[in-house]
Scaffold this active site. Structure first.
Site, mmCIF file in Angstrom:
data_model
loop_
_atom_site.group_PDB
_atom_site.id
_atom_site.type_symbol
_atom_site.label_atom_id
_atom_site.label_comp_id
_atom_site.label_asym_id
_atom_site.label_seq_id
_atom_site.Cartn_x
_atom_site.Cartn_y
_atom_site.Cartn_z
ATOM 1 N N ARG A 180 0.827 -1.211 0.000
ATOM 2 C CA ARG A 180 0.000 0.000 0.000
ATOM 3 C C ARG A 180 0.864 1.266 0.000
ATOM 4 O O ARG A 180 1.980 1.273 0.552
ATOM 5 C CB ARG A 180 -0.925 -0.022 1.222
ATOM 6 C CG ARG A 180 -1.986 -1.112 1.125
ATOM 7 C CD ARG A 180 -2.752 -1.266 2.430
ATOM 8 N NE ARG A 180 -3.875 -2.164 2.262
ATOM 9 C CZ ARG A 180 -3.814 -3.486 2.444
ATOM 10 N NH1 ARG A 180 -2.665 -4.043 2.808
ATOM 11 N NH2 ARG A 180 -4.873 -4.250 2.261
ATOM 12 N N HIS A 205 -0.908 -2.264 -4.554
ATOM 13 C CA HIS A 205 -0.481 -3.258 -5.544
ATOM 14 C C HIS A 205 -0.499 -2.751 -6.984
ATOM 15 O O HIS A 205 -0.893 -3.472 -7.896
ATOM 16 C CB HIS A 205 -1.361 -4.494 -5.433
ATOM 17 C CG HIS A 205 -1.145 -5.306 -4.196
ATOM 18 N ND1 HIS A 205 -0.074 -5.142 -3.350
ATOM 19 C CD2 HIS A 205 -1.897 -6.299 -3.629
ATOM 20 C CE1 HIS A 205 -0.157 -5.982 -2.354
ATOM 21 N NE2 HIS A 205 -1.239 -6.712 -2.479
ATOM 22 N N HIS A 250 2.580 -12.858 -5.766
ATOM 23 C CA HIS A 250 1.510 -12.958 -4.778
ATOM 24 C C HIS A 250 0.879 -14.361 -4.752
ATOM 25 O O HIS A 250 -0.343 -14.510 -4.627
ATOM 26 C CB HIS A 250 0.429 -11.912 -5.080
ATOM 27 C CG HIS A 250 -0.329 -11.445 -3.876
ATOM 28 N ND1 HIS A 250 -1.188 -12.264 -3.185
ATOM 29 C CD2 HIS A 250 -0.371 -10.250 -3.246
ATOM 30 C CE1 HIS A 250 -1.732 -11.586 -2.185
ATOM 31 N NE2 HIS A 250 -1.252 -10.361 -2.199
ATOM 32 N N TYR A 310 -0.370 -17.817 -3.266
ATOM 33 C CA TYR A 310 -0.864 -18.313 -1.980
ATOM 34 C C TYR A 310 -0.438 -19.778 -1.888
ATOM 35 O O TYR A 310 -0.906 -20.604 -2.675
ATOM 36 C CB TYR A 310 -2.387 -18.233 -1.922
ATOM 37 C CG TYR A 310 -2.984 -16.846 -1.865
ATOM 38 C CD1 TYR A 310 -2.965 -16.008 -2.972
ATOM 39 C CD2 TYR A 310 -3.602 -16.384 -0.702
ATOM 40 C CE1 TYR A 310 -3.526 -14.743 -2.920
ATOM 41 C CE2 TYR A 310 -4.169 -15.117 -0.650
ATOM 42 C CZ TYR A 310 -4.126 -14.310 -1.759
ATOM 43 O OH TYR A 310 -4.702 -13.053 -1.707
ATOM 44 N N ASP A 330 -0.739 -10.016 8.284
ATOM 45 C CA ASP A 330 -0.805 -9.300 7.007
ATOM 46 C C ASP A 330 0.305 -8.258 7.051
ATOM 47 O O ASP A 330 0.131 -7.123 6.633
ATOM 48 C CB ASP A 330 -2.174 -8.625 6.868
ATOM 49 C CG ASP A 330 -2.456 -8.221 5.424
ATOM 50 O OD1 ASP A 330 -3.614 -7.832 5.127
ATOM 51 O OD2 ASP A 330 -1.522 -8.276 4.615
ATOM 52 N N GLU A 351 5.388 -12.531 0.452
ATOM 53 C CA GLU A 351 5.685 -11.560 -0.627
ATOM 54 C C GLU A 351 7.016 -10.857 -0.346
ATOM 55 O O GLU A 351 7.081 -9.885 0.401
ATOM 56 C CB GLU A 351 4.538 -10.551 -0.733
ATOM 57 C CG GLU A 351 3.179 -11.196 -1.016
ATOM 58 C CD GLU A 351 2.013 -10.342 -0.555
ATOM 59 O OE1 GLU A 351 1.871 -9.225 -1.084
ATOM 60 O OE2 GLU A 351 1.264 -10.792 0.337
HETATM 61 C C1 G6D Z 1 -5.826 -7.905 1.445
HETATM 62 O O1 G6D Z 1 -4.597 -6.880 3.228
HETATM 63 C C2 G6D Z 1 -4.520 -7.892 2.222
HETATM 64 C C3 G6D Z 1 -3.356 -7.619 1.311
HETATM 65 O O2 G6D Z 1 -2.142 -7.718 2.041
HETATM 66 C C4 G6D Z 1 -3.364 -8.628 0.173
HETATM 67 O O3 G6D Z 1 -2.270 -8.383 -0.685
HETATM 68 C C5 G6D Z 1 -4.681 -8.496 -0.564
HETATM 69 O O4 G6D Z 1 -5.755 -8.764 0.298
HETATM 70 C C6 G6D Z 1 -4.761 -9.487 -1.716
HETATM 71 O O5 G6D Z 1 -6.101 -6.618 1.031
#
Ligand code: G6D
Length: 348
Positions: free
Chosen positions: A80, A105, A179, A181, A252, A313
């Site tokens: 951010r 992002h 990014h 998962y 996060d 990340e």
């Molecule tokens: C949410 O807060 C999270 C971010 O860190 C993440 O990158 C995003 O989802 C995909 O906003």
């Protein structure tokens, strides 16, 4: 090594292809040239069962509808940026406000949403895909024309190496990441709460109510953010620590790495025996435990839900552009930007 290219779909009459790279041990990486998205990573568990360990879809339409950046490159600047603006050499640059009054992002059409040129390569003991993209001056509000190159290389040590290279004709911020998962259980059999994480980091960044770093680096000691010894992800989701609660139960958070190229990030799933070791030249890693993966949608028939995957990340620190105490994410005109993160899959 084997390399397979197939049509995956079309965006605005542009063909998107998938690329599947398989090494000599049947470890397989699949990616597409829309957002350089990694759609599948197939690795064995301790019994030799080959299963997928990342969240992904089977259609381009699902990726185009996705809002979670599943598997995608993130940029120009990952994370951010407060107020969706920054000052550079006396000029204020205004970016897309794509999350409340802030920027996240790379904006509305960040690198995750563009089609990259792609070229496969096979060098015998390594193979992969080289993605290229030209980001014009002013794209999503950022200055500078940037030539970008992202290379995914798979080798026979079961390592995926992602390298990012760029050059700009004007000073500009740049901080890309991937990014994906991860879920080492295999084919999303379980969530990631019983995964353990070990980090070579003694500082994490305090977040404000918009999940933007305040500028304060907090000591991990005696907190659920202390991953200097391996710790379960669940310990953060059940924690009452204000920072775990703030982000919806879990993590996060950006962590300041205290070491590079030294097994600094280790993710494990004891039930499957799968391990993932990340080594990077980046200053930080955002650990995101999938807290806002809602109960909408499916990934290959599995309901997408909270804590189904964890993101690691590796990147410059979020909002560094506005935090003079953070390592800079600026690149100068003609300066070569390069960053490498290695993902080593194993069992143990
Ligand atoms: C949410 O807060 C999270 C971010 O860190 C993440 O990158 C995003 O989802 C995909 O906003």
């Amino acid at each position: 090594m084997k390399v397979r290219q197939e049509k995956f779909g079309e965006v605005d009459h542009n063909t998107v292809h998938s690329f599947t790279i398989t090494n000599d041990h049947d470890v397989e990486i699949t990616c597409i040239n829309y957002g350089c998205i990694i759609t599948k990573i197939i690795v064995p568990d301790k019994q030799g069962n080959f299963e997928n360990v990342v969240l992904g879809y089977d259609t381009l339409e699902e990726y185009m509808m996705d809002t979670t950046y599943l598997g995608a490159v993130v940029g120009r600047v990952g994370g951010r940026i407060k107020g969706a603006q920054f000052e550079l050499d006396g000029q204020i640059y205004t970016l897309a406000k794509n999350e409340k009054v802030n920027h996240i992002h790379g904006g509305i059409k960040g690198f995750n949403r563009v089609i990259w040129d792609a070229e496969v390569f096979d060098k015998g003991d390594t193979a992969g895909v080289q993605f290229k993209y030209f980001s014009p001056d002013g794209e999503e509000g950022y200055p500078g024309n940037i030539d970008l190159k992202i290379t995914y290389t798979l080798n026979n040590e079961n390592e995926l190496v992602i390298s990012y290279d760029a050059i700009t004709d004007k000073k500009t911020p740049l901080a890309m990441t991937n990014h994906s998962y991860f879920n080492l259980s295999g084919n999303l059999k379980r969530d990631i709460l019983n995964h353990t994480l070990k980090l070579k980091s003694d500082k994490f960044l305090e977040l404000d109510q918009d999940f933007i770093p305040t500028g304060t680096m907090l000591d991990v000691r005696n907190t659920p953010f202390d991953f200097t010894q391996e710790r379960s992800i669940e310990s953060g989701t059940i924690s009452k620590h204000p920072q775990n609660v703030l982000v919806g139960g879990g993590y996060d958070h950006p962590f300041r790495l205290s070491s590079n190229h030294n097994e600094e990030i280790v993710l494990k799933d004891y039930e499957s025996g799968r391990t993932l070791i990340l080594e990077t030249d980046e200053v930080g890693v955002v650990v995101y435990s999938g807290n806002s993966l809602g109960n909408e949608g499916y990934v290959r028939g599995i309901p997408l839900r909270k804590h189904l995957g964890i993101c690691l990340e590796t990147q410059g620190l979020p909002n560094a552009i506005n935090q003079p105490t953070f390592p800079s994410v600026m690149i100068d005109k003609g300066q070569k930007y390069s960053s490498v993160t290695k993902y080593q899959f194993g069992v143990g």
